[in-house]
Design a protein around this motif. Structure first.
Motif, PDB file in Angstrom:
ATOM      1  N   ILE A   5       1.062  -1.313  -0.278  1.00  0.00           N
ATOM      2  CA  ILE A   5       0.282   0.138   0.095  1.00  0.00           C
ATOM      3  C   ILE A   5       0.762   1.509   0.480  1.00  0.00           C
ATOM      4  CG2 ILE A   5      -2.073   1.148   1.294  1.00  0.00           C
ATOM      5  CD1 ILE A   5      -2.745  -1.014  -0.290  1.00  0.00           C
ATOM      6  N   ASP A   6       0.319   1.374  -1.252  1.00  0.00           N
ATOM      7  CA  ASP A   6       1.630   3.183  -1.031  1.00  0.00           C
ATOM      8  C   ASP A   6       0.707   4.572  -0.578  1.00  0.00           C
ATOM      9  OD1 ASP A   6       3.634   2.340  -2.280  1.00  0.00           O
ATOM     10  OD2 ASP A   6       2.700   2.212  -4.787  1.00  0.00           O
ATOM     11  N   ASP A   7       1.596   5.706  -0.395  1.00  0.00           N
ATOM     12  CA  ASP A   7       1.050   6.806   0.010  1.00  0.00           C
ATOM     13  C   ASP A   7      -0.514   7.654  -0.712  1.00  0.00           C
ATOM     14  OD1 ASP A   7       2.370   7.110   2.544  1.00  0.00           O
ATOM     15  OD2 ASP A   7       3.812   8.190   1.138  1.00  0.00           O
ATOM     16  N   ASP A   8      -0.437   7.056  -2.070  1.00  0.00           N
ATOM     17  CA  ASP A   8      -1.521   7.940  -2.855  1.00  0.00           C
ATOM     18  C   ASP A   8      -2.704   6.372  -2.886  1.00  0.00           C
ATOM     19  OD1 ASP A   8       0.083   5.902  -4.398  1.00  0.00           O
ATOM     20  OD2 ASP A   8      -0.003   7.592  -5.977  1.00  0.00           O
ATOM     21  N   ASP A   9      -2.823   5.234  -2.326  1.00  0.00           N
ATOM     22  CA  ASP A   9      -3.255   4.347  -3.007  1.00  0.00           C
ATOM     23  C   ASP A   9      -4.804   5.043  -1.982  1.00  0.00           C
ATOM     24  OD1 ASP A   9      -1.757   2.543  -4.483  1.00  0.00           O
ATOM     25  OD2 ASP A   9      -1.069   1.188  -2.723  1.00  0.00           O
ATOM     26  N   VAL A  10      -5.982   4.129  -2.746  1.00  0.00           N
ATOM     27  CA  VAL A  10      -7.091   4.657  -1.950  1.00  0.00           C
ATOM     28  C   VAL A  10      -7.265   4.385  -0.710  1.00  0.00           C
ATOM     29  CG1 VAL A  10      -9.721   4.701  -3.170  1.00  0.00           C
ATOM     30  CG2 VAL A  10      -7.700   5.079  -4.454  1.00  0.00           C
TER      31      VAL A  10
END
Length: 162
Positions: free
Chosen positions: A89-94
């Motif tokens: 999970i990246d910072d910009d993942d929903v």
């Protein structure tokens, strides 16, 4: 197996060290107050000495431990008949900052674990809140897993049936 040497440093803490296959001695001095010194030596000469506060040391440990966990998960891809995939999970993942229940359900796909730092959370409950850096491990048909991972990154419409 790597042999780790431990030495009590009276009034300071504990020294842990080992030598890599390349001959580099890596040492960590764990101070009683939480700080850590990371030291690298070649032929007895220090080539790096870094002081890490407790939270920084935890971050480095998580990075190293997380890498090992991801490598272990990747090895599971070879299990015949059991498609396994994982996504970081990246910072910009929903999905970041939301409970797992916000993921769409896809027939045949199960979210079997979340890896956070060095800890695996098997069968996370629906109210488990996903954080950036977490690794989600799913089992199921490839196309179904891809649908779930697409929803993680891009979201899914309320009327989406996945």
């Amino acid at each position: 197996m790597v042999e780790v040497r431990r030495v009590v440093l009276p009034g300071v803490g504990m020294l842990h060290s080992f030598t890599t296959l390349d001959g580099v001695e890596l040492s960590v001095i764990a101070h009683r107050m939480g700080a850590r010194d990371l030291i690298a030596k070649v032929a007895g000469n220090a080539i790096a000495n870094v002081r890490l506060e407790e939270s920084e040391a935890r971050t480095v440990a998580d990075l190293l431990g997380g890498t090992r966990i991801v490598e272990s998960i990747a090895e599971l891809d070879d299990v015949p008949g059991v498609p396994i995939a994982w996504a970081i999970i990246d910072d910009d993942d929903v999905l970041g900052g939301k409970p797992i229940a916000s993921l769409p359900t896809v027939d045949g796909v199960s979210l079997v674990a979340v890896v956070r730092g060095r800890r695996a959370i098997p069968a996370p409950p629906v109210d488990f809140v996903v954080e950036p850096g977490d690794i989600l491990v799913a089992v199921g048909p490839d196309e179904g897993i891809q649908q779930v991972f697409h929803a993680i990154m891009h979201g899914s419409g309320e009327d989406a049936e996945v």
